[in-house]
Design a protein around this motif. Structure first.
Motif, PDB file in Angstrom:
ATOM      1  N   GLN A 184       0.610  -1.159  -0.365  1.00  9.07           N
ATOM      2  CA  GLN A 184       0.164   0.085  -0.405  1.00  9.07           C
ATOM      3  C   GLN A 184       0.757   1.262   0.549  1.00  9.07           C
ATOM      4  O   GLN A 184       2.018   1.603   1.158  1.00  9.07           O
ATOM      5  CB  GLN A 184      -0.668  -0.028   1.249  1.00  9.07           C
ATOM      6  CG  GLN A 184      -1.665   1.015   0.757  1.00  9.07           C
ATOM      7  CD  GLN A 184      -2.844   1.326   2.482  1.00  9.07           C
ATOM      8  OE1 GLN A 184      -2.173   0.715   3.570  1.00  9.07           O
ATOM      9  NE2 GLN A 184      -3.637   0.932   2.405  1.00  9.07           N
ATOM     10  N   ALA A 185       0.873   2.183  -1.479  1.00  8.32           N
ATOM     11  CA  ALA A 185       1.080   3.886  -0.752  1.00  8.32           C
ATOM     12  C   ALA A 185       0.064   4.273   0.270  1.00  8.32           C
ATOM     13  O   ALA A 185      -1.256   4.438  -0.373  1.00  8.32           O
ATOM     14  CB  ALA A 185       1.511   3.859  -2.073  1.00  8.32           C
ATOM     15  N   ILE A 186       0.742   5.060   1.079  1.00  9.95           N
ATOM     16  CA  ILE A 186      -0.099   6.252   1.768  1.00  9.95           C
ATOM     17  C   ILE A 186       0.507   7.670   1.029  1.00  9.95           C
ATOM     18  O   ILE A 186       1.464   7.645   1.335  1.00  9.95           O
ATOM     19  CB  ILE A 186       0.357   6.032   3.053  1.00  9.95           C
ATOM     20  CG1 ILE A 186      -0.091   4.401   4.062  1.00  9.95           C
ATOM     21  CG2 ILE A 186      -1.041   7.658   3.967  1.00  9.95           C
ATOM     22  CD1 ILE A 186      -1.866   4.781   4.173  1.00  9.95           C
ATOM     23  N   LEU A 187      -0.360   8.194   1.365  1.00 12.05           N
ATOM     24  CA  LEU A 187      -0.084   9.941   0.353  1.00 12.05           C
ATOM     25  C   LEU A 187      -0.699  10.936   1.314  1.00 12.05           C
ATOM     26  O   LEU A 187      -1.659  10.896   1.794  1.00 12.05           O
ATOM     27  CB  LEU A 187      -1.170   9.486  -1.241  1.00 12.05           C
ATOM     28  CG  LEU A 187      -0.654   9.062  -2.826  1.00 12.05           C
ATOM     29  CD1 LEU A 187      -0.213   7.624  -2.196  1.00 12.05           C
ATOM     30  CD2 LEU A 187      -1.035  10.106  -3.309  1.00 12.05           C
ATOM     31  N   THR A 188       0.210  11.094   1.576  1.00 11.28           N
ATOM     32  CA  THR A 188       0.290  12.626   2.386  1.00 11.28           C
ATOM     33  C   THR A 188       0.314  13.918   2.310  1.00 11.28           C
ATOM     34  O   THR A 188       1.155  14.317   1.025  1.00 11.28           O
ATOM     35  CB  THR A 188       1.253  12.902   3.975  1.00 11.28           C
ATOM     36  OG1 THR A 188       2.532  12.617   3.013  1.00 11.28           O
ATOM     37  CG2 THR A 188       1.047  11.369   4.923  1.00 11.28           C
ATOM     38  N   ASN A 189       0.114  15.098   2.525  1.00  7.45           N
ATOM     39  CA  ASN A 189      -0.089  16.438   2.507  1.00  7.45           C
ATOM     40  C   ASN A 189      -0.163  16.534   1.060  1.00  7.45           C
ATOM     41  O   ASN A 189       0.472  18.156   0.033  1.00  7.45           O
ATOM     42  CB  ASN A 189       2.044  16.454   2.161  1.00  7.45           C
ATOM     43  CG  ASN A 189       2.118  16.876   3.422  1.00  7.45           C
ATOM     44  OD1 ASN A 189       0.928  16.965   5.111  1.00  7.45           O
ATOM     45  ND2 ASN A 189       3.523  16.975   3.670  1.00  7.45           N
ATOM     46  N   VAL A 190      -1.122  15.748   0.603  1.00  5.50           N
ATOM     47  CA  VAL A 190      -1.532  16.242  -1.182  1.00  5.50           C
ATOM     48  C   VAL A 190      -2.928  17.259  -1.011  1.00  5.50           C
ATOM     49  O   VAL A 190      -3.513  17.180  -0.296  1.00  5.50           O
ATOM     50  CB  VAL A 190      -2.673  14.660  -1.813  1.00  5.50           C
ATOM     51  CG1 VAL A 190      -2.724  14.995  -3.556  1.00  5.50           C
ATOM     52  CG2 VAL A 190      -1.264  13.898  -1.980  1.00  5.50           C
ATOM     53  N   LYS A 191      -2.578  18.269  -1.356  1.00  5.80           N
ATOM     54  CA  LYS A 191      -2.830  19.312  -2.230  1.00  5.80           C
ATOM     55  C   LYS A 191      -3.978  19.406  -3.230  1.00  5.80           C
ATOM     56  O   LYS A 191      -4.310  18.821  -4.225  1.00  5.80           O
ATOM     57  CB  LYS A 191      -2.496  20.890  -1.945  1.00  5.80           C
ATOM     58  CG  LYS A 191      -2.553  20.972  -0.437  1.00  5.80           C
ATOM     59  CD  LYS A 191      -1.130  22.613   0.025  1.00  5.80           C
ATOM     60  CE  LYS A 191      -0.464  21.906   0.839  1.00  5.80           C
ATOM     61  NZ  LYS A 191       0.227  21.233   1.265  1.00  5.80           N
ATOM     62  N   GLU A 192      -5.047  19.681  -3.328  1.00  2.83           N
ATOM     63  CA  GLU A 192      -6.493  20.074  -4.256  1.00  2.83           C
ATOM     64  C   GLU A 192      -6.100  20.307  -5.382  1.00  2.83           C
ATOM     65  O   GLU A 192      -4.703  21.553  -5.581  1.00  2.83           O
ATOM     66  CB  GLU A 192      -7.588  21.004  -4.256  1.00  2.83           C
ATOM     67  CG  GLU A 192      -8.074  21.291  -4.717  1.00  2.83           C
ATOM     68  CD  GLU A 192      -9.885  19.808  -4.447  1.00  2.83           C
ATOM     69  OE1 GLU A 192      -9.869  19.498  -3.156  1.00  2.83           O
ATOM     70  OE2 GLU A 192      -9.542  19.546  -5.995  1.00  2.83           O
ATOM     71  N   GLY A 193      -6.047  19.262  -6.677  1.00  4.88           N
ATOM     72  CA  GLY A 193      -5.155  19.598  -7.514  1.00  4.88           C
ATOM     73  C   GLY A 193      -4.035  19.533  -8.523  1.00  4.88           C
ATOM     74  O   GLY A 193      -3.494  19.824  -9.488  1.00  4.88           O
ATOM     75  N   GLN A 194      -3.499  18.861  -6.788  1.00  2.26           N
ATOM     76  CA  GLN A 194      -1.637  18.663  -6.431  1.00  2.26           C
ATOM     77  C   GLN A 194      -1.189  17.550  -8.098  1.00  2.26           C
ATOM     78  O   GLN A 194      -0.962  17.422  -9.013  1.00  2.26           O
ATOM     79  CB  GLN A 194      -1.103  18.805  -5.962  1.00  2.26           C
ATOM     80  CG  GLN A 194       0.024  19.672  -5.548  1.00  2.26           C
ATOM     81  CD  GLN A 194       0.221  19.242  -4.065  1.00  2.26           C
ATOM     82  OE1 GLN A 194      -0.005  18.559  -3.449  1.00  2.26           O
ATOM     83  NE2 GLN A 194       1.432  19.996  -3.805  1.00  2.26           N
ATOM     84  N   LEU A 195      -2.694  16.917  -8.168  1.00  2.00           N
ATOM     85  CA  LEU A 195      -2.111  15.717  -8.792  1.00  2.00           C
ATOM     86  C   LEU A 195      -2.827  15.839 -10.121  1.00  2.00           C
ATOM     87  O   LEU A 195      -4.213  13.996 -10.135  1.00  2.00           O
ATOM     88  CB  LEU A 195      -2.232  14.127  -8.263  1.00  2.00           C
ATOM     89  CG  LEU A 195      -1.995  13.950  -6.656  1.00  2.00           C
ATOM     90  CD1 LEU A 195      -1.953  12.551  -6.168  1.00  2.00           C
ATOM     91  CD2 LEU A 195      -0.481  14.051  -7.320  1.00  2.00           C
ATOM     92  N   GLY A 196      -3.555  16.460 -10.176  1.00  2.00           N
ATOM     93  CA  GLY A 196      -4.925  16.827 -11.521  1.00  2.00           C
ATOM     94  C   GLY A 196      -5.431  16.044 -11.564  1.00  2.00           C
ATOM     95  O   GLY A 196      -6.506  15.688 -10.444  1.00  2.00           O
ATOM     96  N   ASN A 197      -5.429  15.160 -12.145  1.00  2.00           N
ATOM     97  CA  ASN A 197      -7.708  14.789 -12.548  1.00  2.00           C
ATOM     98  C   ASN A 197      -7.247  13.239 -11.469  1.00  2.00           C
ATOM     99  O   ASN A 197      -8.485  13.147 -11.173  1.00  2.00           O
ATOM    100  CB  ASN A 197      -7.617  13.532 -13.790  1.00  2.00           C
ATOM    101  CG  ASN A 197      -8.639  13.268 -14.646  1.00  2.00           C
ATOM    102  OD1 ASN A 197      -9.624  14.052 -13.577  1.00  2.00           O
ATOM    103  ND2 ASN A 197      -8.937  12.616 -14.807  1.00  2.00           N
ATOM    104  N   MET A 198      -5.977  13.484 -10.813  1.00  2.00           N
ATOM    105  CA  MET A 198      -6.588  12.245  -9.560  1.00  2.00           C
ATOM    106  C   MET A 198      -7.460  12.984  -8.713  1.00  2.00           C
ATOM    107  O   MET A 198      -7.551  11.620  -7.514  1.00  2.00           O
ATOM    108  CB  MET A 198      -5.189  11.465  -9.579  1.00  2.00           C
ATOM    109  CG  MET A 198      -5.007  10.821 -10.333  1.00  2.00           C
ATOM    110  SD  MET A 198      -3.112   9.485  -9.798  1.00  2.00           S
ATOM    111  CE  MET A 198      -1.520  10.926  -9.806  1.00  2.00           C
ATOM    112  N   GLY A 199      -7.183  13.906  -8.109  1.00  2.00           N
ATOM    113  CA  GLY A 199      -8.024  14.219  -7.201  1.00  2.00           C
ATOM    114  C   GLY A 199      -6.808  14.541  -6.343  1.00  2.00           C
ATOM    115  O   GLY A 199      -6.160  14.346  -5.799  1.00  2.00           O
ATOM    116  N   VAL A 200      -7.676  14.173  -4.509  1.00  2.00           N
ATOM    117  CA  VAL A 200      -6.869  14.432  -3.850  1.00  2.00           C
ATOM    118  C   VAL A 200      -7.054  12.883  -2.893  1.00  2.00           C
ATOM    119  O   VAL A 200      -8.375  12.504  -2.637  1.00  2.00           O
ATOM    120  CB  VAL A 200      -7.566  15.537  -2.292  1.00  2.00           C
ATOM    121  CG1 VAL A 200      -6.478  14.775  -0.811  1.00  2.00           C
ATOM    122  CG2 VAL A 200      -6.843  17.034  -3.044  1.00  2.00           C
TER     123      VAL A 200
END
Lengths: 181, 407
Positions: free
Chosen positions: B254-270
């Protein structure tokens, strides 16, 4: 061959057509691709191991046929762009299909939902179609896509978020540039 | 997205119209029958292996000229193992350094196109050594780290196995994952763009900090504030499989994603987590970038349902993406499986030479077999040794592809 065809057709054809149509949004292409799906199914029916249900096996083949179709379309588009040297503007060229009558008579929001689906990724679009338009269970969706249940859940969540954002953007009249395939 | 919004959208999706097929069942069946009949084997004309003698002779002469000027010295260790491998990934030092001239690619293509059986016998003498694109993690004292880049068209992932003989994996794992692109760049010449020299594009890893917790089978990805995934779903869509390629071999689930902000990952969302499934059921083909340095890679291309589909895919070239068939079109392949072993035989095996084309096919079949869950592979070919492989024994599937060996 006839018996196997009858069995698949009687049990799943309606759902299969619906899935393929929503993926490619063109009646003639849907008919061609469905033909290809049945040929693959009938040719490899003897080797079907029964590890998944017939239904999920059929739909996983349908999905791969569709992805292959998109890839070929992309190649064709690239070749055309190379030939005419349209450069970056080529990204703006999209296949525009007229809205089918069934959608044209619906309200503006439903028409936008129908259109926005094409701006999700293929994975996201597959999950939305299977889960909400075809009413597949999470387990069936996972088997069809060859994913884990948790991956289906994650992709579903992302897909709904992406679709909502697209709808909001389209509401504001912004261009869709969120990555269609 | 708020639960209510999702419920509402779900409800609307369910209201989308149903579409029905206008053609009748009988009409469809007739179309399918006609198509199946057209495609039946007895209606196919098998392409013959007919190459004019003059063309073969020309191919040999050309090859002599090319080989002479292109290959650098390579040495195989002849340490034989029970797995059918005759060399470690480490010993094949020339894997990524085998050629510095563009003529090599032309030469291989000419070789593929023009050699017939008799000329292939000669080619085994002409070719000094062959380069396997499979990588084996078979030395506990050597760091073996699977990372990834992209093809220059960003269409496919290029898996890369970094091999560092100066460290053990435990020592450098974190360091490598947090400097993937810098490590890849070390293999190039800093004055030349990596896309031109190595023929690959780097994935936007800068701004992501990886923190591995192997005990809990989790990798944490922390995103810098200014991180931005490039637009377009092709790169974003490759993010999940890239993580799988890099971390599944480390038994990370599993990958845990932290500090992801709106728009940073484009279409993947938060997103907060990604399940990492091993990359199963992929057909491997040859990525041959147009760069002038002669590098080639094996890349996983289409995900398929069955082995037959994989082999069919492996015969198809996609020149628009610089990706080429890994199984020659004329190959008449027979496959048998028994538990975790798969065996390949060829009714027209005489068309194969002891050359790079055959070795690429073997490597790609090994990697494809691995993605279908097989552990060992047997090949029936008219020679006992090919590159690093002892073909009289079952060969273990590789641990990775495309070794980059640090000096």
């Amino acid at each position: 061959m006839r018996t196997a065809f009858d069995e698949f057709y009687d049990n799943y054809h309606k759902d299969l057509y619906q899935f393929m149509f929503y993926m490619v949004k063109n009646k003639h292409q849907t008919e061609d691709l469905i033909q290809e799906v049945y040929i693959k199914v009938l040719n490899s029916y003897d080797t079907f191991k029964g590890e998944s249900s017939e239904k999920t096996w059929l739909f996983s083949i349908a999905r791969h046929v569709t992805i292959d179709f998109f890839r070929k379309q992309q190649r064709k588009r690239n070749r055309i762009m190379d030939f005419f040297d349209w450069g970056e503007k080529g990204d703006l060229i999209k296949d525009q299909e007229p809205l089918p009558d069934e959608v044209a008579i619906m309200n503006d929001e439903m028409r936008r939902i129908y259109n926005c689906l094409d701006h999700c990724t293929i994975d996201q679009k597959s999950v939305i179609i299977l889960r909400f338009i075809q009413s597949f269970t999470i387990q069936e969706t996972a088997e069809t896509l060859g994913w884990s249940v948790s991956k289906v859940k994650t992709t579903q969540h992302r897909a709904m978020k992406a679709l909502k954002d697209l709808l909001e953007n389209s509401d504001r009249g912004e261009d869709f540039n969120v990555g269609s395939q | 997205m708020a639960r209510n919004d999702e419920d509402l959208l779900e409800k609307k999706l369910k209201q989308l119209p149903q579409f029905r097929d206008d053609q009748s069942k009988e009409e469809l069946y007739q179309k399918i029958s006609r198509q199946v009949e057209r495609e039946s084997p007895r209606n196919k004309i098998r392409r013959q292996w007919l190459v004019p003698t003059m063309a073969s002779a020309f191919g040999i002469v050309l090859l002599v000229l090319i080989v002479k000027g292109s290959f650098i010295d390579m040495q195989y260790s002849q340490e034989e193992s029970s797995s059918g491998m005759e060399e470690s990934a480490l010993s094949d030092e020339a894997n990524m350094k085998r050629s510095t001239k563009d003529e090599l690619i032309t030469g291989e293509q000419e070789l593929n196109q023009s050699l017939d059986k008799s000329s292939k016998e000669d080619s085994t003498v002409l070719m000094k050594a062959l380069n396997s694109k499979a990588a084996y993690d078979n030395n506990a004292n050597v760091a073996f780290i699977p990372v990834a880049a992209l093809t220059n068209s960003a269409q496919y992932i290029v898996p890369i196995s970094i091999v560092d003989p100066t460290s053990t994996k435990k020592e450098v794992l974190g360091e490598y994952y947090n400097s993937i692109n810098a490590k890849i760049k070390e293999f190039g010449n800093s004055s030349v763009a990596i896309e031109e020299e190595l023929g690959i594009s780097l994935f936007p890893f800068e701004g992501i900090t990886f923190n591995l917790n192997q005990d809990e089978q989790v990798v944490q990805l922390s995103f810098d504030e200014g991180y931005q995934m490039p637009g377009g779903s092709s790169i974003q869509g490759l993010f999940d499989p890239i993580l799988s390629i890099m971390f599944s071999p480390q038994n990370i689930k599993q990958a845990i994603l932290t500090n992801v902000k709106e728009g940073q990952l484009g279409n993947m969302g938060v997103i907060e987590e990604i399940q990492l499934d091993p990359l199963n059921n992929y057909a491997y083909k040859i990525y041959r970038p147009k760069s002038n340095m002669g590098y080639e890679y094996l890349v996983p291309t289409q995900k398929v349902d069955t082995l037959d589909e994989a082999f069919a895919q492996m015969r198809i070239s996609e020149p628009e993406f610089e990706v080429y068939a890994s199984i020659p079109e004329e190959t008449d392949l027979h496959v048998t499986t028994e538990k975790e072993q798969i065996s390949f035989s060829f009714s027209n095996a005489s068309i194969f030479g002891n050359d790079q084309t055959t070795l690429d096919m073997i490597d790609s079949l090994l990697l494809t077999a691995k993605s279908f869950g097989y552990r060992t592979v047997r090949f029936e070919l008219p020679f006992e040794k090919l590159g690093p492989y002892n073909l009289t024994k079952a060969i273990e599937v590789p641990d990775g592809a495309n070794p980059f060996i640090l000096k």
